[in-house]
Design an enzyme around this catalytic site. Structure first.
Site, PDB file in Angstrom:
ATOM      1  N   CYS A 124      -3.877   9.327 -11.360  1.00  0.00           N
ATOM      2  CA  CYS A 124      -3.213  10.445 -10.683  1.00  0.00           C
ATOM      3  C   CYS A 124      -2.318   9.920  -9.567  1.00  0.00           C
ATOM      4  O   CYS A 124      -1.140  10.277  -9.459  1.00  0.00           O
ATOM      5  CB  CYS A 124      -4.254  11.409 -10.117  1.00  0.00           C
ATOM      6  SG  CYS A 124      -3.542  12.927  -9.442  1.00  0.00           S
ATOM      7  N   CYS A 125      -2.865   9.028  -8.726  1.00  0.00           N
ATOM      8  CA  CYS A 125      -2.068   8.431  -7.643  1.00  0.00           C
ATOM      9  C   CYS A 125      -0.898   7.621  -8.197  1.00  0.00           C
ATOM     10  O   CYS A 125       0.186   7.609  -7.625  1.00  0.00           O
ATOM     11  CB  CYS A 125      -2.942   7.513  -6.783  1.00  0.00           C
ATOM     12  SG  CYS A 125      -4.076   8.378  -5.673  1.00  0.00           S
ATOM     13  N   CYS A 205      -3.459  14.102  -0.207  1.00  0.00           N
ATOM     14  CA  CYS A 205      -3.324  15.257  -1.090  1.00  0.00           C
ATOM     15  C   CYS A 205      -4.480  16.231  -0.861  1.00  0.00           C
ATOM     16  O   CYS A 205      -5.591  15.832  -0.527  1.00  0.00           O
ATOM     17  CB  CYS A 205      -3.308  14.803  -2.547  1.00  0.00           C
ATOM     18  SG  CYS A 205      -1.830  13.873  -3.005  1.00  0.00           S
ATOM     19  N   CYS A 231      -4.486   4.488  -2.400  1.00  0.00           N
ATOM     20  CA  CYS A 231      -3.677   5.288  -3.316  1.00  0.00           C
ATOM     21  C   CYS A 231      -2.899   4.378  -4.260  1.00  0.00           C
ATOM     22  O   CYS A 231      -2.398   4.826  -5.279  1.00  0.00           O
ATOM     23  CB  CYS A 231      -2.716   6.188  -2.544  1.00  0.00           C
ATOM     24  SG  CYS A 231      -1.459   5.285  -1.632  1.00  0.00           S
TER      25      CYS A 231
END
Length: 247
Positions: A124-125, A205, A231
């Site tokens: 996702c990062c 986030c 991240c």
């Protein structure tokens, strides 16, 4: 830019020299040299517009308000962070704030439901932060980061200048304490991120940021309950295979 071995070797020598020259200099002197001399016109500030961001943004605005400021909007940020970006940019007179966003095709392919953060936060990062920043940094020889030694054990030996992915990364606040950051912001009338007062000393986030209890590490609310502290933006060459460093 060719990321070859001779290039990295020459950058390494350059960085060693800069660290010797500027180890005792102020953050402003480091920035002045990087922005006006060493990397003039070839450097950007990468800012999350998070809890500590106002200090570097203010310093850069005082030296050259035209400096490109790269802000990665992952699509999962707090609305407060976007509003804070707009407020600070206007107050400081920043003239080139660039918002970087993930490629829609990558999101559609790898995170169609928008819930990848819960099952695979590293990927996702990668698609929401790392790739957009890599694209945004194309054409720059150097970039400025707000990391500090006190923030994590992985940053305890952080230098003011380092080499990463064929570029020089500048860390003007490497030796600043949390108290110094707060004092500078107060002295210069810089508004705090609105979420700090609500118990968020480190802001990323929305799904992956939690409140931090008194006495906890300031980054304890990032990816809480998971074996993750990075991240992926700050995996420097010095930390490959060892402890990585993060924003």
């Amino acid at each position: 830019m060719a990321h070859n071995q001779p290039h990295n070797a020459s950058l390494g020598a350059q960085v060693k020299l800069l660290n010797r020259m500027y180890s005792e200099r102020s953050a402003q002197q480091i920035l002045e040299h990087a922005l006006s001399e060493q990397f003039a016109g070839e450097i950007a500030l990468v800012s999350s517009f998070g809890a500590d961001s106002s200090v570097l943004l203010h310093m850069v605005s005082q030296i050259d308000a035209r400096t490109p400021v790269l802000f990665v909007d992952t699509g999962k940020l707090f609305g407060e962070t976007r509003r804070y970006r707009d407020e600070l940019a206007e107050q400081l007179g920043l003239l080139d704030v660039r918002t970087l966003t993930p490629e829609p095709e990558n999101v559609a392919k790898q995170d169609p439901k928008g819930s990848l953060w819960a099952t695979d936060p590293d990927t996702c990062c990668h698609i929401r932060k790392v790739l957009p920043l890599a694209k945004g940094l194309q054409g720059f020889e150097a970039w400025i980061s707000g990391r500090k030694r006190h923030q994590a054990s992985t940053r305890a030996t952080l230098e003011h200048f380092e080499v990463e992915e064929g570029r020089v990364k500048v860390n003007p606040l490497a030796n600043w304490s949390a108290a110094e950051v707060l004092q500078y912001a107060k002295d210069n009338g810089l508004p705090p991120h609105p979420l700090v007062a609500e118990g968020y000393p480190s802001i990323g986030c929305m799904p992956c940021t939690d409140k931090v209890a008194p006495g906890e590490d300031v980054r304890a609310g990032r990816w809480r309950g998971q074996n993750k502290t990075e991240c992926g933006i700050h995996f420097s060459s010095a930390s490959k295979g060892g402890a990585a460093q993060s924003i």
